[in-house]
Design an enzyme around this catalytic site. Structure first.
Site, mmCIF file in Angstrom:
data_model
loop_
_atom_site.group_PDB
_atom_site.id
_atom_site.type_symbol
_atom_site.label_atom_id
_atom_site.label_comp_id
_atom_site.label_asym_id
_atom_site.label_seq_id
_atom_site.Cartn_x
_atom_site.Cartn_y
_atom_site.Cartn_z
ATOM 1 N N GLY A 19 0.795 -1.211 0.000
ATOM 2 C CA GLY A 19 0.000 0.000 0.000
ATOM 3 C C GLY A 19 0.828 1.262 0.000
ATOM 4 O O GLY A 19 0.361 2.314 -0.435
ATOM 5 N N GLU A 22 7.270 -0.020 -2.762
ATOM 6 C CA GLU A 22 7.605 -1.058 -3.724
ATOM 7 C C GLU A 22 9.002 -1.562 -3.400
ATOM 8 O O GLU A 22 9.874 -0.790 -3.001
ATOM 9 C CB GLU A 22 7.561 -0.517 -5.149
ATOM 10 C CG GLU A 22 7.758 -1.586 -6.213
ATOM 11 C CD GLU A 22 7.432 -1.104 -7.619
ATOM 12 O OE1 GLU A 22 7.383 -1.946 -8.533
ATOM 13 O OE2 GLU A 22 7.222 0.109 -7.789
ATOM 14 N N VAL A 23 9.209 -2.878 -3.562
ATOM 15 C CA VAL A 23 10.478 -3.496 -3.209
ATOM 16 C C VAL A 23 11.144 -4.030 -4.472
ATOM 17 O O VAL A 23 10.503 -4.677 -5.299
ATOM 18 C CB VAL A 23 10.283 -4.640 -2.188
ATOM 19 C CG1 VAL A 23 11.630 -5.238 -1.796
ATOM 20 C CG2 VAL A 23 9.555 -4.135 -0.953
ATOM 21 N N LYS A 38 13.617 -1.100 -0.607
ATOM 22 C CA LYS A 38 12.211 -0.690 -0.491
ATOM 23 C C LYS A 38 12.137 0.817 -0.690
ATOM 24 O O LYS A 38 12.833 1.579 -0.014
ATOM 25 C CB LYS A 38 11.648 -1.084 0.871
ATOM 26 C CG LYS A 38 10.259 -0.495 1.137
ATOM 27 C CD LYS A 38 9.667 -0.981 2.446
ATOM 28 C CE LYS A 38 9.099 -2.369 2.299
ATOM 29 N NZ LYS A 38 8.306 -2.787 3.462
ATOM 30 N N ASP A 136 2.783 -3.347 13.171
ATOM 31 C CA ASP A 136 2.183 -3.879 11.944
ATOM 32 C C ASP A 136 2.516 -5.361 11.792
ATOM 33 O O ASP A 136 2.870 -5.819 10.717
ATOM 34 C CB ASP A 136 2.681 -3.085 10.735
ATOM 35 C CG ASP A 136 1.785 -3.277 9.506
ATOM 36 O OD1 ASP A 136 0.610 -3.672 9.675
ATOM 37 O OD2 ASP A 136 2.249 -3.033 8.385
#
EC number: 2.7.11.1
Length: 660
Positions: A19, A22-23, A38, A136
């Site tokens: 969300g 991007e890796v 990342k 998280d």
């Protein structure tokens, strides 16, 4: 087109996205290490506050060092389309995350799930001791690598998400997190280590059942259930469990998922201890405590802000306590049989009645987190700020407030011996009166001997430094060196052999190889003069003497003239040995005069080296005894010590008679 960040990290293909980021697969060009990078989404990077929190939290995550935590090697920012985008350079993990494993392979047995969650809890405990709350914890953030190792990702990143005032709250990152959100986070209250314990309980629930504990049509609907509803015991979804095994898994999961933080495991280490028992199919402490205390009827708390009071709640049936033989161990790698449907009972009807009541009065799903924050809770006491106090003062203060105190010690580079480093739960946490508070007391600095890494490659030096419990400073200096090959360590700071604190940073200077020098032009010079021009620059001459018409000692050629070479490089030099002369013209000379002509030209061979071949018949008496042929021919190169072949004329009358 290759994209390189910070002149060091070469990005490859995208290997994942979420969300907010991007890796990419990447390579650390400096040390040849495979990494993952990342990068924050560019639309989120426009929020200066979020970008700053992302950077700060990434730095915090980089301080963690645990085998079950994905290591963070470096952080920075890169310009993308005019936007400064933060990035994190992490350990590359080859494997699958738990979300994909459960979706594709189905749920784990309780013992298998416990085995996976043990290192997760150890990683969380290490993070909590460093003062970092994950916030998280979810299956997508837990990787199982190709060798079966467990790796927890994204430490500290979720704090930036929770603290942000940007439009981040609308992203899929929040939607996905809602299924593992603790009740206190749903109410908008601060998270602490026990919030991570709750999320770990939710993950364990999903591992053994194949589904999250709560599901709904919106993040709010799921968050509401976390605050107000009890999850269906996981054993309801697991086939072929004995009553004891069912009680065991339910006790561990539901203790971790207790609504009030004071009723949960107070640390991730406590949860790990029960998971150790569950992994061996032994009775957990939570299950034992459940059996030993009298059952209490469940009650459902109705929100107080409703304008019309709902019907009184129907009490749920008390949980049964049973004693039966322990379940037989499950083979490692096996998966349980198909799950059966849960038996909801009167408790489910009670919850349904409340939901219907809320719908009748028009509240529907339009509640707010402010509404949830008004749910009633048991009497609690806040842990005072005693960090930095001497041990005896801190203990007296906590005991005065009615807490039970447990002491542990650990080394600290920053906190003096005998002072409080931290508390567990954290300072400011609200816990029940009489609950246990663990104080971590500093035992002073833990020192290690600094290893000598000079002469090692950067990769070898990194392993030595990290193996000693130290940290490699990512600001690596580079210098020319005539003594160390390129890529090896020239210097280190602090120096080897000294002592420093565990976790201290080591700065390295790495050789880029010898400095460059320009090779001078020496062709045509006498070597006696040219030699110093070469050697004074640190170049190494490789000399070859060759036959040449040039004077002895004169340079014929040299490699690399006019170009730049690393100091210490070899320069190949060809020098004349002066052994060649031009053959004189010996035509129509007698032998004596021919020898004189050769001597005058510099020929040094003995007279016997003038070889006479077969005579040449001639009708001219005047040419008798004179040279009519020579080899080498006039003007051709001739070694001074070489043989000269000649043929003399001989008078022959037959040469006067013409052929018929």
């Amino acid at each position: 087109m290759t994209f390189v960040i910070a002149d060091r990290y070469e990005l490859g293909a995208s290997i994942g996205s979420g969300g907010m980021s991007e890796v990419f697969a990447a390579t650390d060009l400096l040390i040849g290490r495979e990494v993952a990078v990342k990068m924050l989404r560019t639309d989120l990077a426009k929020d200066v506050n979020f970008r700053e929190r992302f950077r700060r939290e990434a730095q915090n995550a980089g301080k963690l060092s645990h085998p079950s935590i994905v290591a963070v090697f470096d952080t920075g920012e890169v310009d993308r389309d005019g936007i400064s985008v933060p990035y994190i350079v992490m350990e590359r993990v080859h494997g699958r995350d738990l979300r994909d494993i459960v979706r594709e392979d189905g749920p784990y047995s309780p013992s298998q799930a416990a085995t996976i969650m043990i290192p997760v809890c150890h990683a969380l405990q290490s993070s909590h001791e460093a003062g970092i709350i994950h916030r998280d914890v979810k299956p997508a953030n837990i990787m199982i690598n190709n060798t079966g190792g467990v790796k927890v990702m994204d430490f500290g990143i979720a704090r930036a998400l929770d603290d942000s005032t940007s439009a981040m709250t609308q992203t899929a990152a929040v939607i996905g997190t809602a299924q593992y959100l603790s009740p206190e986070q749903a109410r908008g209250k601060p998270a602490d280590a026990r919030s991570d314990v709750y999320a770990a309980g939710c993950v364990l629930y999903e591992l053994v059942t194949g589904r999250p504990p709560f599901e709904g049509e919106s993040p709010f609907a799921v968050a509401y259930q976390h605050v107000q509803e009890e999850p269906t015991p996981p054993s309801e979804y697991i086939s072929d469990l004995s009553p004891t095994a069912a009680l065991n898994v339910d006790a561990v999961v539901l203790t971790a998922m207790a609504k009030h933080p004071a009723d949960r495991y107070q640390t991730a280490a406590e949860m790990a201890a029960d998971l150790e028992l569950l992994s061996r199919n032994a009775v957990s402490r939570a299950a034992r405590a459940h059996v030993e205390k009298p059952d209490e009827p469940e009650t459902v708390v109705v929100p107080q802000r409703l304008s019309t009071p709902p019907p009184p709640p129907t009490p749920a049936m008390p949980a049964a306590t049973v004693a039966a033989p322990a379940a037989a161990p499950t083979a490692v790698g096996s998966r349980p049989a198909a799950a059966r449907q849960p038996k909801r009972g009167s408790r489910a009807l009670t919850v349904l009645a409340i939901v219907l009541t809320l719908g009748v009065i028009g509240v529907g799903g339009a509640f707010t987190y402010d509404f949830l924050s008004n749910s009633s809770s048991a009497s609690t006491q806040q842990i005072p700020n005693i960090v930095g106090l001497p041990e005896n003062e801190a203990v007296l203060e906590l005991e005065r407030l009615g807490f039970t105190v447990v002491l542990t010690t650990e080394p600290s580079p920053d906190v003096a011996e005998g002072l409080v480093i931290r508390t567990s739960p954290n300072v400011g946490s609200e816990i029940r009166e009489g609950a246990t508070v663990t104080l971590t007391i500093s035992s002073g600095r833990e020192v290690v001997t600094i290893p000598d890494v000079t002469g090692l490659t950067l990769a070898e030096a990194t392993r030595e430094i990290e193996g000693a419990g130290l940290v490699l400073d990512q600001s690596i200096r580079e210098e020319n060196s005539d003594d160390y090959p390129a890529g090896t360590v020239i210097q280190q700071n602090p120096r080897a052999g000294g002592e420093t604190s565990v976790g201290a940073s080591i700065t390295l200077t790495v050789s880029t190889g010898p400095s460059l020098v320009r090779v001078p032009v020496i062709t045509g010079m006498q070597w006696s003069q040219a030699e110093s021009n070469i050697t004074s620059l640190g170049l190494v001459p490789d000399i070859y003497y060759v036959d040449s018409l040039l004077p002895e000692g004169q340079v014929i050629s040299a490699s690399g003239q006019g170009t730049e070479l690393p100091r210490g490089s070899t320069v190949t030099v060809e020098i004349s040995n002066g052994m060649l002369i031009e053959a004189p013209d010996l035509a129509r000379l007698d032998v004596d005069n021919a020898l004189k002509a050769l001597r005058d030209a510099g020929w040094t061979a003995p007279d016997t080296s003038l070889i006479e071949g077969a005579p040449i018949p001639t009708g001219a008496l005047v040419d008798q005894g004179r040279i009519g042929f020579q080899d080498p021919s006039p003007g051709q190169p001739l070694r001074k010590d070489a043989v000269v072949n000649i043929r003399l004329y001989r008078f022959d009358l037959t040469a006067l008679v013409p052929e018929p």
